[in-house]
Scaffold this active site. Sequence first.
Site, PDB file in Angstrom:
ATOM      1  N   PRO A  11      -5.408   6.646   1.440  1.00 48.39           N
ATOM      2  CA  PRO A  11      -5.043   6.066   2.723  1.00 48.39           C
ATOM      3  C   PRO A  11      -3.613   5.552   2.799  1.00 48.39           C
ATOM      4  CG  PRO A  11      -6.504   4.607   1.502  1.00 48.39           C
ATOM      5  CD  PRO A  11      -6.498   5.918   0.777  1.00 48.39           C
ATOM      6  N   ASN A  12      -3.046   5.778   3.961  1.00 51.59           N
ATOM      7  CA  ASN A  12      -1.700   5.310   4.333  1.00 51.59           C
ATOM      8  C   ASN A  12      -0.562   6.090   3.676  1.00 51.59           C
ATOM      9  OD1 ASN A  12      -2.567   3.121   6.078  1.00 51.59           O
ATOM     10  ND2 ASN A  12      -3.322   2.161   4.205  1.00 51.59           N
ATOM     11  N   ARG A  19       6.881   3.887   5.663  1.00 52.86           N
ATOM     12  CA  ARG A  19       6.089   2.762   5.158  1.00 52.86           C
ATOM     13  C   ARG A  19       6.800   2.073   3.990  1.00 52.86           C
ATOM     14  NH1 ARG A  19       0.816   3.396   1.259  1.00 52.86           N
ATOM     15  NH2 ARG A  19       0.214   1.205   1.267  1.00 52.86           N
ATOM     16  N   TYR A  24       8.179   2.248  -1.616  1.00 53.64           N
ATOM     17  CA  TYR A  24       7.699   3.621  -1.840  1.00 53.64           C
ATOM     18  C   TYR A  24       8.790   4.690  -1.714  1.00 53.64           C
ATOM     19  CZ  TYR A  24       3.159   1.356  -1.394  1.00 53.64           C
ATOM     20  OH  TYR A  24       2.078   0.531  -1.577  1.00 53.64           O
ATOM     21  N   ASN A  76      -3.594  10.208  -6.145  1.00 54.15           N
ATOM     22  CA  ASN A  76      -3.098   8.871  -5.831  1.00 54.15           C
ATOM     23  C   ASN A  76      -4.125   8.266  -4.878  1.00 54.15           C
ATOM     24  OD1 ASN A  76      -1.903   6.552  -4.966  1.00 54.15           O
ATOM     25  ND2 ASN A  76       0.111   7.439  -4.582  1.00 54.15           N
ATOM     26  N   ALA A  79      -4.870   2.490  -1.824  1.00 52.29           N
ATOM     27  CA  ALA A  79      -5.595   1.209  -1.814  1.00 52.29           C
ATOM     28  C   ALA A  79      -7.009   1.342  -2.375  1.00 52.29           C
ATOM     29  CB  ALA A  79      -5.643   0.652  -0.393  1.00 52.29           C
ATOM     30  N   ASP A  89     -16.810   7.118  -9.511  1.00 51.12           N
ATOM     31  CA  ASP A  89     -18.091   7.782  -9.809  1.00 51.12           C
ATOM     32  C   ASP A  89     -17.945   9.301  -9.659  1.00 51.12           C
ATOM     33  OD1 ASP A  89     -19.488   5.522 -10.446  1.00 51.12           O
ATOM     34  OD2 ASP A  89     -20.737   5.487  -8.644  1.00 51.12           O
ATOM     35  N   GLU A 100      -4.095  10.016 -12.644  1.00 50.61           N
ATOM     36  CA  GLU A 100      -3.938   9.023 -11.565  1.00 50.61           C
ATOM     37  C   GLU A 100      -2.444   8.730 -11.404  1.00 50.61           C
ATOM     38  OE1 GLU A 100      -5.819   5.286 -12.504  1.00 50.61           O
ATOM     39  OE2 GLU A 100      -5.152   4.315 -10.654  1.00 50.61           O
ATOM     40  N   HIS A 102       0.543   6.509  -9.220  1.00 52.07           N
ATOM     41  CA  HIS A 102       0.980   5.503  -8.240  1.00 52.07           C
ATOM     42  C   HIS A 102       2.496   5.576  -8.152  1.00 52.07           C
ATOM     43  CE1 HIS A 102      -2.959   3.716  -7.906  1.00 52.07           C
ATOM     44  NE2 HIS A 102      -3.055   3.801  -9.227  1.00 52.07           N
ATOM     45  N   ARG A 109       3.403  -5.783  -8.997  1.00 50.22           N
ATOM     46  CA  ARG A 109       3.192  -6.196  -7.610  1.00 50.22           C
ATOM     47  C   ARG A 109       2.110  -7.289  -7.548  1.00 50.22           C
ATOM     48  NH1 ARG A 109       2.578  -1.103  -3.940  1.00 50.22           N
ATOM     49  NH2 ARG A 109       2.920  -2.735  -2.367  1.00 50.22           N
TER      50      ARG A 109
HETATM   51  C1  DQA Z   1      -0.026   3.048  -4.351  1.00 53.29           C
HETATM   52  C2  DQA Z   1      -0.225   1.597  -4.810  1.00 53.29           C
HETATM   53  C3  DQA Z   1      -1.424   0.957  -4.122  1.00 53.29           C
HETATM   54  O1  DQA Z   1      -1.575  -0.385  -4.548  1.00 53.29           O
HETATM   55  C4  DQA Z   1      -1.227   0.953  -2.619  1.00 53.29           C
HETATM   56  O2  DQA Z   1      -2.379   0.443  -1.979  1.00 53.29           O
HETATM   57  C5  DQA Z   1      -0.841   2.279  -2.082  1.00 53.29           C
HETATM   58  C6  DQA Z   1       0.052   3.141  -2.843  1.00 53.29           C
HETATM   59  C7  DQA Z   1       1.241   3.670  -4.941  1.00 53.29           C
HETATM   60  O3  DQA Z   1       1.362   4.890  -4.865  1.00 53.29           O
HETATM   61  O4  DQA Z   1       2.120   2.955  -5.423  1.00 53.29           O
HETATM   62  O5  DQA Z   1      -1.202   2.621  -0.943  1.00 53.29           O
HETATM   63  O6  DQA Z   1      -1.139   3.808  -4.832  1.00 53.29           O
END
Ligand code: DQA
Length: 145
Positions: A11-12, A19, A24, A76, A79, A89, A100, A102, A109
């Site tokens: 998300p986002n 953003r 980011y 990624n 949140a 799961d 994974e 980020h 943070r």
């Molecule tokens: C994120 C880090 C997460 O804490 C955050 O909610 C994101 C982006 C990152 O890519 O740094 O949406 O996964």
Amino acid sequence: MAKKILILNGPNLNLLGSRQPDVYGSLTLDDIKANCLERAKKLDLEIDFRQSNHEGELISWIQQCQPPHFHGLVINPAAYSHTSIGIPDALSAMELPKVEVHISNIFARESFRHHSYVSPVATGIICGFGPAGYLLALNAIVELI
Ligand code: DQA
């Protein structure tokens, strides 16, 4: 034949570019996808790059990430890393290598970002390298498949 990697974004992440660019960076998700396609070509990988704001949709996509269609996953979870039980799961039920990613250094943070439910079930974690983290994940996954 080129191995196929699924790259999932939570998300986002569709808002990247506008953003919190201080956190980011200024690349959009389309820019990151273009960079991944370029890197994949060099590594002789095929990629399928997706984003969803919906946990269930991400889970359904993880469930589809099986041979012979796919050979590895880069995710990624955004949140959902910090809230979801369903995503780890689904990842636990999946035998392929999973990285994974980020973009930001979640450990530098807010404290609620320091814990990821995904990390214990990921093969490895890349965080804090900005959008380049996706390219590092592709380099890593090629070593694993
Ligand atoms: C994120 C880090 C997460 O804490 C955050 O909610 C994101 C982006 C990152 O890519 O740094 O949406 O996964």
